[in-house]
Each structure stands twice: as structure tokens, then as C-alpha cells.
Design a protein around this motif. Structure first.
Motif, PDB file in Angstrom:
ATOM      1  N   VAL A  50      23.329  13.215  52.509  1.00  0.00           N
ATOM      2  CA  VAL A  50      23.342  13.229  51.043  1.00  0.00           C
ATOM      3  C   VAL A  50      22.827  14.579  50.563  1.00  0.00           C
ATOM      4  O   VAL A  50      21.866  15.123  51.121  1.00  0.00           O
ATOM      5  N   GLY A  77      27.604  12.684  50.867  1.00  0.00           N
ATOM      6  CA  GLY A  77      27.607  12.182  49.495  1.00  0.00           C
ATOM      7  C   GLY A  77      26.786  13.085  48.596  1.00  0.00           C
ATOM      8  O   GLY A  77      25.777  13.651  49.028  1.00  0.00           O
ATOM      9  N   LEU A  79      24.654  13.517  44.967  1.00  0.00           N
ATOM     10  CA  LEU A  79      23.990  12.907  43.815  1.00  0.00           C
ATOM     11  C   LEU A  79      23.557  14.051  42.901  1.00  0.00           C
ATOM     12  O   LEU A  79      22.792  14.911  43.314  1.00  0.00           O
ATOM     13  N   ARG A  99      29.209  11.085  43.917  1.00  0.00           N
ATOM     14  CA  ARG A  99      28.946   9.643  44.032  1.00  0.00           C
ATOM     15  C   ARG A  99      27.787   9.195  43.159  1.00  0.00           C
ATOM     16  O   ARG A  99      27.687   8.022  42.805  1.00  0.00           O
ATOM     17  N   GLY A 100      26.869  10.123  42.829  1.00  0.00           N
ATOM     18  CA  GLY A 100      25.713   9.760  42.020  1.00  0.00           C
ATOM     19  C   GLY A 100      25.520  10.718  40.867  1.00  0.00           C
ATOM     20  O   GLY A 100      25.730  11.927  41.007  1.00  0.00           O
ATOM     21  N   ARG A 117      21.851   4.437  48.248  1.00  0.00           N
ATOM     22  CA  ARG A 117      23.151   3.867  47.860  1.00  0.00           C
ATOM     23  C   ARG A 117      24.285   4.862  48.049  1.00  0.00           C
ATOM     24  O   ARG A 117      25.374   4.512  48.501  1.00  0.00           O
ATOM     25  N   VAL A 118      24.026   6.130  47.721  1.00  0.00           N
ATOM     26  CA  VAL A 118      25.038   7.169  47.935  1.00  0.00           C
ATOM     27  C   VAL A 118      25.321   7.306  49.432  1.00  0.00           C
ATOM     28  O   VAL A 118      26.476   7.468  49.848  1.00  0.00           O
ATOM     29  N   ARG A 123      28.800   4.215  44.513  1.00  0.00           N
ATOM     30  CA  ARG A 123      28.722   5.123  43.367  1.00  0.00           C
ATOM     31  C   ARG A 123      27.541   4.692  42.502  1.00  0.00           C
ATOM     32  O   ARG A 123      27.400   3.513  42.175  1.00  0.00           O
TER      33      ARG A 123
END
Length: 201
Positions: A50, A77, A79, A99-100, A117-118, A123
Motif C-alpha cells: 500500500v 494499492g 490511499l 483505492r482509498g 482494507r486497501v 475501495r
């Protein structure tokens, strides 16, 4: 462990985020950068799961860096942290496969949960930002910045804007750069587009 890259240009804020995330047993900050144009190289070196990226960074804005990162490392991902939610910014974030999308003043626990979560492929869009993006918002720009970007939107040159607003040309350039950064825009043209979509000019 969720390997996390953190991109934030304010040293104090970045240090605080690193310290907060250090308390999370399943999150490890493996790289810190202060400029958007250093994100991809850092990601290539440490292969994060992330990337947490501030929307307004020197060198390259957060959303441009996010788009580049997705293109080169689609498994990472992203964010985005932002202080403002507008329809234009949210749409652009989704366009570059972010995604975030989270408020910078969100509680620390919410950021850690967002990273998790990402990392899982979900999302995550901060509800307050989503609501803000659906309603007209106040411009995060000063009146002078709005005057300058509005004149630029009308096709005026740097010299023409300077003459019309009784400013030095260097001051006009500074206003345009600051406006582009505040809006998380890729360029002056993109900043004009965001300002128009938001109804500020």
C-alpha cells in the motif's frame, strides 16, 4: 505484515504518521518520501503493498504519482490523503485507480483500517469527503488565487494577468503554482478544469 510506503512533504506530519502506524502490529512503514517524483523509485526499491500519498506534493502531485504507480505496479494499492473533497478531485482519483480517498484529519485508527482494507483490495472513500464531493464546496483558494486562475482560464498570458491585477510576473507564476498544488492538479490546465468543475470560476 502490510508493507506501506508513506509520501508526505511535511516532516512533522510524516513523522507523526510513522509513529502512529508503528503501534499497528500488522503494518510496517518500509519507505518514506517527501516528493511525488520520488514515489515510483522508492516503490520499486521496497515493493510496498500500500502507498499512502498526500494529494499535494512537490515535484509531482499525489494523484499523478498515484496514476504512475498504478501503471507500473498495479498490485500496490493507493490511499490518498487530502484536505478537500471536490467532485473533480474524487473523479480524478477514481480515474487513476486510487483505492482509498481519506481526509488528512481522520482519526489514526481510521487510517490504519483504511490501509488494511486497501491491502485487501477494497475501495475506501471517507464518507465526509464523499458527501463534500456531492455538494458545492467553498474553494480552498484565496480570492487572489481565484482571480489569477480565473484570468488564466480566460486565456490571459502571465504578462497580461500581471498587468491586469497589478502584480509582478513572478508573483503570478507563484500564485499559479500554489493553486495547482492546492487543488492536487497535474498542471495549470488541470487546475483550471478542477476550478471550473467545482464552480469556483
Amino acid at each position: 505484515m502490510i508493507r506501506t510506503l508513506l509520501a508526505e512533504d511535511m516532516h512533522l506530519v510524516r513523522g507523526a504518521l510513522v509513529a502512529l502506524l508503528a503501534y499497528e502490529e500488522d503494518i510496517e512503514v518500509v519507505a518514506e518520501v517527501e516528493r511525488g517524483d520520488r514515489i515510483l523509485a522508492a516503490a520499486n526499491a521496497c515493493r510496498p503493498d500500500v502507498a499512502v500519498i498526500d494529494i499535494a506534493l512537490p515535484g509531482k502531485d499525489g494523484l499523478s504519482a498515484a496514476g504512475e504507480l498504478h501503471e507500473k505496479m498495479p498490485d500496490c494499492g493507493v490511499l490518498i490523503l487530502t484536505g478537500v473533497g471536490t467532485p473533480g478531485l474524487l473523479k480524478r482519483a477514481l480515474d487513476v485507480h486510487v483505492r482509498g480517498f481519506m481526509a488528512k484529519d481522520a482519526p489514526p485508527g481510521r487510517l490504519a483500517d483504511g490501509i488494511r482494507r486497501v491491502a485487501e483490495g477494497e475501495r475506501v472513500i471517507d464518507s465526509e469527503l464523499a458527501i463534500a464531493a456531492m455538494r458545492p464546496t467553498e474553494a480552498p483558494l484565496t480570492q487572489r488565487e481565484l482571480d489569477v486562475i480565473g484570468a488564466a482560464a480566460g486565456g490571459a498570458s502571465i504578462g497580461e494577468i500581471a498587468a491586469a491585477l497589478y502584480l509582478a510576473e513572478g508573483t503570478v507564476r507563484n500564485y499559479l503554482c500554489r493553486t495547482t498544488a492546492k487543488l492536487g492538479a497535474r498542471s495549470r490546465i488541470d487546475a483550471i478544469r478542477i476550478a471550473r468543475e467545482s464552480g469556483w470560476i
